[in-house]
Scaffold this active site. Structure first.
Site, PDB file in Angstrom:
ATOM      1  N   ASP A  11      -0.292   5.038   1.033  1.00  0.00           N
ATOM      2  CA  ASP A  11      -0.550   5.981   2.127  1.00  0.00           C
ATOM      3  C   ASP A  11      -0.429   5.309   3.491  1.00  0.00           C
ATOM      4  O   ASP A  11      -1.101   4.313   3.781  1.00  0.00           O
ATOM      5  CB  ASP A  11      -1.956   6.576   1.981  1.00  0.00           C
ATOM      6  N   ASP A  67       0.863  -1.175   0.000  1.00  0.00           N
ATOM      7  CA  ASP A  67       0.000   0.000   0.000  1.00  0.00           C
ATOM      8  C   ASP A  67       0.908   1.236   0.000  1.00  0.00           C
ATOM      9  O   ASP A  67       2.106   1.138   0.297  1.00  0.00           O
ATOM     10  CB  ASP A  67      -0.867  -0.039   1.264  1.00  0.00           C
TER      11      ASP A  67
END
Length: 305
Positions: free
Chosen positions: A52, A50
């Site tokens: 963020d 991922d």
């Protein structure tokens, strides 16, 4: 922790400066997984991460919240107060739904799509240009975790493919990575990219299927050349900060070992959510804004220890 700790796992944890931040539910299982990753080496590895608050920090050294990809636009002086008011109202409406552990995912999905479409409509109405996004990124507060640039450089040197999934905007993510000199050829960003008109204004999303936190996985790249390129890599190192991130390897062809590391960023949610993270991820790192644990593991996989 339960079970017997393997020699490799013991070495990794002893090399990590903050062992108290490491939470492992089943150390026997984790030890066997690490043994498999190391024995098969970089040729069998892919990385799925991922962006963020995983590749990027969730908090700054002074304890203040770090900026996320969506925050780049929200906090920019180039955007109007009307824009901020509208996207903040959407955030307050839909964000609690995303983290409601009592609501079935099937009910959340159409609401997430609704949220992203409405946010995009606000961006389009605000007449945002591609050049403005690039300008916003140069001064934004998105900061990669300490050690993350080294991680990405090593993975590039070892020719390990890196798949960066995000429910955010791909243009912003790529601009941040280019800014920091880590947008290497082995890295592929799978996110919601904007479509622009001839004058460079945002007019829509480019991708036909919106990515949200509950569908960002390898099914999204099944018909791509990249998917074929990683088909011979049965081991994956998966990195995420959201419980749903643990599903990013779904769709992976013939997996052998999928080793999931979860970043638990919110100390206020320890009593409510930490046990869920320990159930979901193989290793949970509590309040760690670095990639130190990841890099120690990679040293063993790459034979750099």
């Amino acid at each position: 922790m339960s079970g017997k700790m393997s020699s490799l796992l013991k070495q990794i944890i002893s090399s990590y400066p903050h062992p108290e931040k490491v939470k492992i539910k089943d150390i026997t299982k984790v030890g066997k997984m690490i043994d498999s990753l190391v024995s098969r080496g970089p040729e069998s590895l892919q990385v799925i991460t991922d962006f963020d608050f995983t590749l990027s920090k969730s908090h700054l050294p002074d304890g203040s919240p770090a900026c996320s990809g969506p925050g780049v636009m929200n906090n920019s002086s180039l955007m109007s107060q009307d824009f901020r008011d509208k996207v903040n109202a959407l955030y307050k409406k839909y964000r609690p739904i995303e983290f409601d552990h009592n609501m079935p995912v099937e009910q959340k999905i159409p609401l997430m799509v609704e949220w992203y479409q409405q946010r995009k409509n606000v961006v389009v109405a605000s007449r945002v240009q591609r050049s403005q996004i690039e300008e916003m990124v140069t001064s934004c507060g998105v900061v990669l975790r300490d050690g993350a640039p080294k991680t990405l450089a090593w993975l590039n040197e070892e020719k390990v493919p890196v798949l960066i999934f995000s429910a955010g905007n791909g243009d912003i993510i790529e601009a941040v990575m280019k800014r920091d000199g880590v947008m290497f050829d082995n890295a592929h960003v799978i996110a919601n990219f904007y479509k622009y008109d001839d004058e460079g204004f945002v007019i829509d999303y480019k991708n036909s299927t919106l990515l949200h936190v509950f569908n960002k996985n390898e099914h999204a790249i099944e018909n791509s050349t990249y998917f074929e390129d990683i088909s011979h890599r049965p081991n994956a190192l998966l990195l995420g900060d959201h419980l749903a991130d643990a599903r990013m390897a779904e769709g992976m062809q013939d997996p052998e070992t999928i080793f999931k590391i979860g970043f638990f960023n919110d100390p206020s949610q320890v009593e409510e959510s930490l046990s869920l993270y320990e159930e979901t991820f193989d290793v949970v790192l509590v309040e760690d804004q670095t990639f130190e644990f990841v890099n120690i593991l990679l040293k063993f996989i790459f034979g750099r220890n």
